[in-house]
Design an enzyme around this catalytic site. Sequence first.
Site, PDB file in Angstrom:
ATOM      1  N   HIS A 175       1.119  -1.399   0.132  1.00  9.57           N
ATOM      2  CA  HIS A 175       0.020   0.011  -0.073  1.00  9.57           C
ATOM      3  C   HIS A 175       0.973   1.046  -0.051  1.00  9.57           C
ATOM      4  CE1 HIS A 175      -2.283   3.178   2.041  1.00  9.57           C
ATOM      5  NE2 HIS A 175      -3.160   3.009   1.253  1.00  9.57           N
TER       6      HIS A 175
ATOM      7  N   HIS B 209       1.865  10.953  -2.059  1.00 11.45           N
ATOM      8  CA  HIS B 209       0.306  10.804  -1.490  1.00 11.45           C
ATOM      9  C   HIS B 209      -0.404  12.075  -1.592  1.00 11.45           C
ATOM     10  CE1 HIS B 209      -2.036   9.167   2.158  1.00 11.45           C
ATOM     11  NE2 HIS B 209      -2.578   8.956   1.140  1.00 11.45           N
TER      12      HIS B 209
END
Length: 600
Positions: A144, A190
């Site tokens: 992830h 991110h």
Amino acid sequence: MGKEKKTESYDNGSYNYKMFKCFNRKFKINEVQPTDDVRDAFCQFSVGGGDGDSSDDGVMGAEQLCSFLDDNQVNSATTVAEAQRLIDEVIRRRHHVTRFTRHGLDLDDFFNFLFYDDLNPPITPHVHQDMSAPLSHYFIYTGHNSYLTGNQLSSDCSEVPVIKALQRGVRVIELDLWPNSTGTDINVLHGRTLTTPVPLITCLKSIRDHAFSSSPYPVIITLEDHLTADLQAKVAEMATQIFGQMLYYPESESLEEFPSPASLLHRIIISTKPPKEYLESRNPIGKQKENGNVSPSSEEETPGTEEIQTLESILFYRDCDNKSDSDQEEEEASEDQKPAYKRLITIHAGKPKGTVKEEMKVVVDKVRRLSLSEQELDRTCSSNSQDVVRFTQKNLLRIYPKGTRFNSSNYKPLIGWTHGAQMIAFNMQGYGRSLWLMHGMFRANGGCGYVKKPNFLMKKGFHDEVFDPKKKLHVKVYMGDGWRLDFSHTHFDTYSPPDFYTKVFIVGVPADNAKRKTRVIEDNWYPIWDEEFSFPLTVPELALLRIEVREYDMSDKDDFGGQTCLPVSELRPGIRSVPLYDKKGEKMKSVRLLMRFIFE
């Protein structure tokens, strides 16, 4: 515990521990000796010894070792030639000069052979499962936000975590794609956080160079796409040029069934939303008019999503009002760039647009990947568990951590595996017990990153008769060794040798979860516990054996002495050497346990 300056004085088989800087405590080092079970096994299979204790003087040749491996270790495939190779290797390691003159093992050689974890591992060390089934039939080692070096909000983005994950055997790499500050290139970061970006081209080249360093089976790149159509075309160009023949994509627009890992050796696959779905999600007003709700532009939640989408809606509406004819013509031209990008998407992905139950309806002629958060999985499994299992028999289900795990912690993976979810996405930098379980699961099948799902998960109906293969596992913990070589003599206790004990866990379906603990062996670098535990199992296919060694501390938290996690379905019966790992999952150089596994 105590971390005083090391005053090592290992001589004459003893350690000196300095107390209060003026007194010395001397502890004798007792060399580890074979246990009774090891001695009995040697006496049973060796030749040349006399009766009673004198049978310790016997020799175990290739035929005798082959019989031991066949009868005691249930290694029926071992040949005499392979047994001789093992004997030669043990003699080479222990008796360098005499390796050409000795052709059998004495008791000490045999004992050391059992303790060599590369010659006598606890689980099967090579790929042995059927790899010709569709991808949906396997649990897949999944990362992830694979580019993050630390927390989810402010850590650096880098290709280094991607490389480390691939070297560990991870087969699914996740990259979040965003335009750079000028809008002319692509960064990986991110989104909507303070993480520093890394160029996409750097990540792709790293994947190309390291994708198959630990496993030949396919690598899947899941893309969180936040790009314009022209940048999507640039991604397609990058991927095609960098990966070349390694990149796999089907001729048809969608797949009726996923290909198998065996058919995709040394291939790279891309999985993301098709551009059409992305463009729809970028038009929240139009989508709201059509469907009555707004879907985020990515599969996962990011901080501040709702506020940013509101701003995007306003800007989109304003742009629609002010757009000239030439602007519209330019946008229509950019639509032609989409096919190159869309054609490279092998696994079409998406997030539920309506109810999860509706999304999980199986389509006959099309397979896809669906992503759920850990909370969505909990809710869905509690109300529609059979729908989840049916969906995962043909399609892929990816589970990702909830958005509040800012510190890159992980969740319990068993609920996903129990319901057939193939991609349990984990933060590989989120060290702890949950990640240990992930490491343990994917040590199975030779560590290739693909583990065949149990048959009961592939049968129609969650409560099929095959879902009841009750077993009992007996685990015996004989002894441990190696701490003296890997740690300073004051690492665990400033004033005396360590006081080790071992904890043994079964982690699986709720009915199988259990915990046992040995007694504490005081003041000994070579603890001998010689204790046995029994674990009844209802679903051994999904059970993990977690082992953790601790050093007892009367006044503080017990010190960590090593851990490992092993899939129960892969355990090899018999006496085995079990290597231990540190908190990050790195194998310790010397620390290992001698254990025995028996199934009833």
